[in-house]
Write a protein that holds these residues in place. Structure first.
Motif, PDB file in Angstrom:
ATOM      1  N   GLY A  22       0.824  -1.201   0.000  1.00  0.00           N
ATOM      2  CA  GLY A  22       0.000   0.000   0.000  1.00  0.00           C
ATOM      3  C   GLY A  22       0.857   1.250   0.000  1.00  0.00           C
ATOM      4  N   GLU A  23       0.393   2.283   0.676  1.00  0.00           N
ATOM      5  CA  GLU A  23       1.114   3.549   0.714  1.00  0.00           C
ATOM      6  C   GLU A  23       2.473   3.370   1.383  1.00  0.00           C
ATOM      7  OE1 GLU A  23       0.521   7.932   2.792  1.00  0.00           O
ATOM      8  OE2 GLU A  23      -1.222   6.682   2.365  1.00  0.00           O
ATOM      9  N   ALA A 150       1.494   4.919  -8.989  1.00  0.00           N
ATOM     10  CA  ALA A 150       2.483   4.034  -8.356  1.00  0.00           C
ATOM     11  C   ALA A 150       3.854   4.379  -8.919  1.00  0.00           C
ATOM     12  CB  ALA A 150       2.158   2.566  -8.611  1.00  0.00           C
ATOM     13  N   LEU A 151       4.890   4.178  -8.102  1.00  0.00           N
ATOM     14  CA  LEU A 151       6.264   4.479  -8.518  1.00  0.00           C
ATOM     15  C   LEU A 151       7.102   3.209  -8.471  1.00  0.00           C
ATOM     16  CD1 LEU A 151       7.006   7.760  -6.512  1.00  0.00           C
ATOM     17  CD2 LEU A 151       6.201   7.556  -8.868  1.00  0.00           C
ATOM     18  N   LEU A 152       7.925   3.027  -9.504  1.00  0.00           N
ATOM     19  CA  LEU A 152       8.867   1.912  -9.575  1.00  0.00           C
ATOM     20  C   LEU A 152      10.263   2.504  -9.732  1.00  0.00           C
ATOM     21  CD1 LEU A 152       6.911  -0.336 -12.123  1.00  0.00           C
ATOM     22  CD2 LEU A 152       6.739  -0.353  -9.617  1.00  0.00           C
ATOM     23  N   LEU A 153      11.132   2.253  -8.764  1.00  0.00           N
ATOM     24  CA  LEU A 153      12.466   2.850  -8.747  1.00  0.00           C
ATOM     25  C   LEU A 153      13.503   1.741  -8.856  1.00  0.00           C
ATOM     26  CD1 LEU A 153      11.756   5.209  -5.703  1.00  0.00           C
ATOM     27  CD2 LEU A 153      11.430   5.726  -8.133  1.00  0.00           C
ATOM     28  N   ASP A 178       5.569  13.091   0.193  1.00  0.00           N
ATOM     29  CA  ASP A 178       4.398  13.762  -0.379  1.00  0.00           C
ATOM     30  C   ASP A 178       3.650  12.889  -1.384  1.00  0.00           C
ATOM     31  OD1 ASP A 178       5.039  16.078   1.067  1.00  0.00           O
ATOM     32  OD2 ASP A 178       6.407  16.760  -0.497  1.00  0.00           O
ATOM     33  N   PHE A 179       4.122  11.657  -1.580  1.00  0.00           N
ATOM     34  CA  PHE A 179       3.468  10.759  -2.533  1.00  0.00           C
ATOM     35  C   PHE A 179       2.618   9.768  -1.757  1.00  0.00           C
ATOM     36  CE2 PHE A 179       3.449   6.910  -5.268  1.00  0.00           C
ATOM     37  CZ  PHE A 179       2.800   7.473  -6.367  1.00  0.00           C
TER      38      PHE A 179
END
Length: 341
Positions: A22-23, A150-153, A178-179
């Motif tokens: 989740g977050e 969603a972010l993928l790093l 902040d995301f």
């Protein structure tokens, strides 16, 4: 919520991932070639799994059975590549504008993001004219321009030197606060995972292990793979003997763990800084095999009664205080022993 339940046949193994996050930031850990980056590519839509489902906030991105496979541009997933993948013939401003979905607002939104990421003065520069840290800021601004859910790093700090790496890690931590969506970080640096991530998932030979809180992963890892990735360097094959006793086959001793040993225990671990010099609980007579002076500690490699060595780490000066002996009896406190599958 990002839900990933997929399988993908690769050359050397079958990638099988079950991950729900989740977050907050989740670390994806594993040895080189275990499928970490491939997992991100499947989520982003760059690679198609053989089976399974990928769901983001209740919206299906991929479902093999239902024949759903949204293209990358419709997934609302931001992917930060290892090499940042900036367009070499575009300026920094043009790269950021390329990420904006609403073309009528591209210039205004790009300007606002470039101010936020402190790259407004680089607007007319090309990628080849930017430092590694500046390229990363441009790539992050472009990523957020697409308004991802969603972010993928993928190893975002691997191309940076030590000091800049630390600076960018602090900057990314501030950005992620902040995301409010899920984010996944692939890295080989366990320190980054410990400092940045809330949860972690270990990939071992292409198979995901159950999610863990990051502190649990480092303090009480459940498996040999997780223990190694958490930085533990002392491992022995373990044979449960009933009750709280276990044979450490590679150290040639029998130890009391102070609690019931699960029957599926196959490995035993202890961190180098938690071994005690001198007699005491679970004593092991050792021969000093090698002494290495590190930057902040002294590392002593000890030959045990078994075939494997133990690594003891002491604060600077502590080894000299012991007189630099040729033999040393050490103690393995039961509370410091890790029982692993």
């Amino acid at each position: 919520m990002l839900e990933v339940h997929i399988e993908k046949r690769l050359d050397r193994f079958c990638l099988k991932v079950d991950l729900e996050t989740g977050e907050g930031l989740t670390g994806l850990l594993g040895s080189s070639g275990c499928g970490k980056s491939m997992t991100l590519k499947c989520v982003a839509g760059l690679v198609t799994p053989d089976s399974g489902r990928i769901v983001l906030d209740g919206r299906t991105l991929f479902d093999a059975r239902e024949k759903i496979n949204l293209p990358p541009q419709k997934r609302q997933v931001g992917y930060l590549f290892q090499n940042y993948a900036l367009f070499p013939t575009m300026t920094a401003a043009e790269n950021v504008r390329a990420g904006v979905r609403d073309r009528s607002r591209a210039s205004a939104q790009a300007e606002a993001l470039m101010e936020r990421f402190r790259i407004a003065d680089l607007a007319d520069k090309y990628p080849r004219q930017l430092s590694g840290g500046q390229q990363q800021r441009v790539a992050l601004a472009r990523l957020f321009a697409s308004q991802p859910r969603a972010l993928l790093l993928d190893e975002p700090f691997s191309a940076l030197d030590g000091y800049l790496r630390w600076e960018m890690e602090l900057e990314l931590a501030g950005i992620l606060k902040d995301f409010d969506g899920p984010a996944v970080l692939v890295t080989h640096d366990r320190g980054e995972v410990y400092r940045l991530c809330r949860t972690a998932c270990v990939l071992d030979h292409g198979r995901s292990e159950p999610m863990q809180e990051v502190r649990d992963l480092f303090e009480t890892p459940r498996t040999r793979a997780a223990c190694l990735l958490s930085g533990c360097k002392n491992l022995s094959r373990a044979i449960p003997l009933g009750g709280s006793r276990v044979e450490a086959a590679d150290w040639g001793v029998t130890l009391d763990t102070g609690r019931e040993v699960p029957p599926d225990t196959r490995w035993l671990g202890i961190r180098e800084g938690l071994i005690r010099p001198g007699g005491g609980e679970n004593p092991i007579p050792c021969r000093v095999d090698q002494v290495v002076e590190d930057l902040t500690a002294t590392v002593v490699m000890l030959a045990t009664p078994g075939p494997a060595r133990l690594r003891l780490e002491l604060p600077k000066g502590a080894w000299s205080a012991l007189g630099g002996p040729e033999t040393l009896t050490i103690s393995l406190p039961a509370q410091n022993l890790m029982l692993l599958r």
